[in-house]
Design an enzyme around this catalytic site. Structure first.
Site, PDB file in Angstrom:
ATOM      1  N   GLU A 108       0.846  -1.202   0.000  1.00 53.19           N
ATOM      2  CA  GLU A 108       0.000   0.000   0.000  1.00 53.19           C
ATOM      3  C   GLU A 108       0.873   1.239   0.000  1.00 53.19           C
ATOM      4  OE1 GLU A 108      -3.386   1.968   2.962  1.00 53.19           O
ATOM      5  OE2 GLU A 108      -3.225  -0.223   2.786  1.00 53.19           O
ATOM      6  N   ASP A 110       0.236   5.418   0.546  1.00 50.81           N
ATOM      7  CA  ASP A 110      -0.826   6.303   1.029  1.00 50.81           C
ATOM      8  C   ASP A 110      -0.502   7.781   0.957  1.00 50.81           C
ATOM      9  OD1 ASP A 110      -2.317   4.082   1.836  1.00 50.81           O
ATOM     10  OD2 ASP A 110      -1.540   4.121   3.883  1.00 50.81           O
ATOM     11  N   GLU A 112      -2.765  10.530   2.853  1.00 49.18           N
ATOM     12  CA  GLU A 112      -3.913  10.747   3.721  1.00 49.18           C
ATOM     13  C   GLU A 112      -3.840  12.168   4.281  1.00 49.18           C
ATOM     14  OE1 GLU A 112      -5.134   6.410   5.460  1.00 49.18           O
ATOM     15  OE2 GLU A 112      -3.509   7.462   6.509  1.00 49.18           O
TER      16      GLU A 112
END
Length: 313
Positions: A108, A110, A112
């Site tokens: 993953e 990210d 955010e």
């Protein structure tokens, strides 16, 4: 060596040209239509596609947030999205843009965006998971108001490295250090996701400030996404090149653009990262000795050696 003032002028404008020189090629590039290229994962009407597929809005209220994901899976490529974040009091909310595979051993990458009280800056929270292991958080406060207009956030994922950039300014790099025992994201295809959700238990000041639902619904907007990547389908890649030679391919219609990585581009990537980390980083797992009392991860030492003593993994 350019001066710091010169770099502050050069870095925000040279990211794409000196970073990877990605050139759109047939077969692996999106045309920017959310209807065509994405599907709604959850939200019960809170994810809305507007303007004939060119704009996406995600909303969050007390009952639910919303999320979309790409219809295709990818193994390497460049992924750009323009995002305008939730304005005003956004405390407790998280707006995201990320790549992810599935399963307990997932990979993953990210972006955010952690909401905050009106007048306080957003926190950009980044993390990278490989083979199910994360904990590689780096946080930044941006050099602009991300709620006032759209800005471009990019993930550049190659067999050699993962680079995150903001408005063509590289802010972090995670290199392939499998030879040093560090797992890398190079064999699990990932989908592209966007979501808006409630994380009031940790997002704003470690959970001290909770979501004020009188300001709901909270809404973030997305547009002008571009994906130039290798589509993974039925166990095969749309790119002619395999993972060992992908980084030196030319744009020949094989489903991905040029992913060039020269000494010159690497120099500006590293200078950009150092500039951003010096001026805008507020947390780095590589310097968190409480988290790693027995020694920081190997990739942090590698980054330190590449950046003349500055720990910038």
């Amino acid at each position: 060596m350019p001066s710091s003032s010169l770099l502050m002028v050069l870095i925000p404008t040279l990211g794409l040209l000196l970073l990877l020189g990605s050139v759109t090629a047939a077969g692996g590039a999106f045309d920017g239509n959310f209807y065509k290229n994405f599907e709604i994962v959850w939200g019960d009407g809170r994810a809305r596609v507007l303007n004939h597929g060119k704009v996406l809005t995600l909303s969050l209220d007390h009952d639910s947030g919303s999320s979309i994901r790409s219809k295709n899976e990818y193994l390497f490529g460049r992924f750009d999205m323009q995002i305008k974040l939730v304005p005003g009091n956004s405390a407790g909310t998280v707006t995201s843009f990320y790549l992810s595979s599935l399963g307990s051993n997932h990979d993953e990458v990210d972006f955010e965006f952690l909401g905050n009280l009106s007048g306080d800056p957003y926190t950009l929270h980044t993390n990278i998971f490989t083979n199910g292991g994360g904990g590689r958080e780096q946080q930044f406060q941006l050099w602009f108001d991300p709620t006032a207009d759209f800005h471009t956030y990019s993930i550049i994922w190659t067999p050699n490295s993962i680079i995150l950039s903001v408005d063509e300014t590289p802010i972090r790099e995670f290199r392939n250090l499998e030879k040093g025992g560090v797992p890398y994201a190079n064999n699990q295809p990932m989908r592209l996701y966007a979501s808006l959700w409630n994380a009031e238990y940790w997002a704003t000041r470690g959970g001290e400030v909770r979501t004020n639902w009188t300001y709901a619904p909270f809404t973030a907007s997305y547009r002008k996404f571009e994906v130039d990547a290798c589509v993974w389908s039925s166990g095969k890649s749309s790119c002619k090149s395999n993972s060992t030679s992908f980084g030196s391919t030319s744009s020949d219609g094989d489903g991905a653009g040029d992913f060039l990585y020269t000494e010159e581009s690497d120099f500006f990537v590293q200078e950009s990262i150092k500039w951003v980390h010096t001026h805008y980083m507020i947390y780095n797992y590589c310097t968190d000795w409480k988290k790693y009392p027995h020694g920081i991860p190997y990739e942090c030492f590698d980054a330190q050696s590449r950046n003349n003593g500055v720990v910038n993994s």
